[in-house]
Structure formats: structure tokens, C-alpha cells
Motif scaffolding. Structure first.
Motif, short mmCIF file in Angstrom:
data_model
loop_
_atom_site.label_atom_id
_atom_site.label_comp_id
_atom_site.label_asym_id
_atom_site.label_seq_id
_atom_site.Cartn_x
_atom_site.Cartn_y
_atom_site.Cartn_z
N SER A 66 -39.93 -30.44 34.70
CA SER A 66 -40.16 -29.52 35.81
C SER A 66 -41.17 -30.08 36.79
N TYR A 67 -42.18 -30.76 36.27
CA TYR A 67 -43.17 -31.40 37.14
C TYR A 67 -42.51 -32.46 38.01
N VAL A 68 -41.69 -33.31 37.40
CA VAL A 68 -41.02 -34.39 38.14
C VAL A 68 -40.06 -33.80 39.18
N ILE A 69 -39.29 -32.80 38.79
CA ILE A 69 -38.34 -32.17 39.71
C ILE A 69 -39.08 -31.53 40.88
N SER A 70 -40.13 -30.77 40.58
CA SER A 70 -40.88 -30.09 41.64
C SER A 70 -41.62 -31.08 42.54
N LEU A 71 -42.14 -32.15 41.95
CA LEU A 71 -42.82 -33.16 42.76
C LEU A 71 -41.83 -33.86 43.69
N GLY A 83 -47.14 -24.90 54.17
CA GLY A 83 -48.50 -24.76 53.66
C GLY A 83 -48.48 -24.11 52.29
N LEU A 84 -49.56 -23.44 51.98
CA LEU A 84 -49.72 -22.80 50.68
C LEU A 84 -48.71 -21.67 50.49
N VAL A 85 -48.44 -20.92 51.53
CA VAL A 85 -47.50 -19.80 51.42
C VAL A 85 -46.11 -20.30 51.02
N GLU A 86 -45.66 -21.37 51.64
CA GLU A 86 -44.33 -21.91 51.33
C GLU A 86 -44.30 -22.49 49.91
N ALA A 87 -45.38 -23.13 49.50
CA ALA A 87 -45.44 -23.66 48.13
C ALA A 87 -45.39 -22.53 47.11
N LEU A 88 -46.17 -21.48 47.34
CA LEU A 88 -46.15 -20.34 46.42
C LEU A 88 -44.81 -19.62 46.44
N ILE A 126 -43.90 -22.54 36.07
CA ILE A 126 -44.96 -22.17 37.01
C ILE A 126 -46.08 -23.22 36.98
N GLY A 127 -46.50 -23.58 35.79
CA GLY A 127 -47.57 -24.57 35.67
C GLY A 127 -47.19 -25.92 36.24
#
Length: 140
Positions: A66-71, A83-88, A126-127
Motif C-alpha cells: 500500500s505504501y508503494v502504491i500510494s507513493l 495540498g493536504l486536503v487533497e491528500a487526506l 491509512i498508515g
């Protein structure tokens, strides 16, 4: 902002595919333990279930994937206006949609299995997604 829905869909599909792959590994581990005669008692406690299904290892691998996919999505879908809003928004929606799909897929199973499956998807996702976006923001 136009590409965010597409990134969310790609994130859900890839992370859900990774989760289902690691879940299939857990099912294979259970079948091997049944075939080898390791499981003789039908009712066992939660700790034995974690060992039997190789849960800790599969959750760790799912976290890394999940980390690799999200990165990869955070880097590929980078936009200066994000920004932060889009990331969240990405993190929340991919986790919510993925957990909802898993809930529906597991609905006919017992309530405990359904809750644990959605929990074991949501928490690592999430993490890992939060860490991936943090990594992208720190290195950009």
C-alpha cells in the motif's frame, strides 16, 4: 483537481487487488495447516487464528505494498495545486471505498470475520497512504 477521482479509483483498485492477493495467501496457509494436520480443534482463540492465517506477515506485506502504491500515485498524480486536503481526501476515500467493498464481499461470513477483514484493510492502508504522501511532500 480533475484527476483526483481517477487517482482514487486507481488507488482503490490497486490496493484492493493487493489486499485480496495477501488474503489468498492467508487462505492457502490455512489449507496447508489443515492438510498437514496442525489444526485439530475447530474453535481456537484469536492468537491462534493470527498464527494459522499468517496474519502478521500478510498485514506487513500489505502495508508495504500500500505504501508503494500510494507513493507511486502521489508522485505520478502530483499537481502543484494539490495540498493536504487533497491528500487526506485520497486517503479517506480510498480507505472508505475499499473497506466498503471488503465489507460487502465478506457480508455472508460471520460478523467477526467481516469486521476483522475491513479493519485489516483499513488500518494498514491509512498508515501506508499517510506515510507515502508525507514522503512525497518531504521530498518535493
Amino acid at each position: 483537481m480533475e484527476s483526483l477521482p481517477l487517482l482514487i479509483i486507481v488507488g482503490v483498485v490497486l490496493s484492493l487487488s493487493a489486499f485480496l492477493f495477501f488474503e489468498s495467501l492467508a487462505i492457502k496457509a490455512k489449507k496447508q495447516s489443515v492438510l498437514s494436520g496442525e489444526i485439530v480443534v475447530k474453535d481456537c482463540d484469536l492468537g491462534e487464528s493470527f498464527i494459522r492465517y499468517d496474519t502478521s506477515r500478510n498485514v506487513a506485506y500489505f502495508f508495504v505494498s500500500s505504501y508503494v502504491i500510494s507513493l507511486a500515485i502521489a508522485i505520478a498524480g502530483y499537481s502543484p495545486q494539490y495540498g493536504l486536503v487533497e491528500a487526506l481526501l485520497y486517503i479517506f476515500l480510498t480507505t472508505f471505498i475499499g473497506s466498503s467493498i471488503i465489507f460487502v464481499l465478506k457480508f455472508k461470513k460471520s460478523l467477526l470475520i467481516t469486521v476483522f477483514a475491513t479493519f485489516l484493510y483499513g488500518v494498514p492502508h491509512i498508515g501506508a497512504s499517510g506515510l507515502a504522501f508525507l514522503t512525497r511532500f518531504l521530498f518535493s
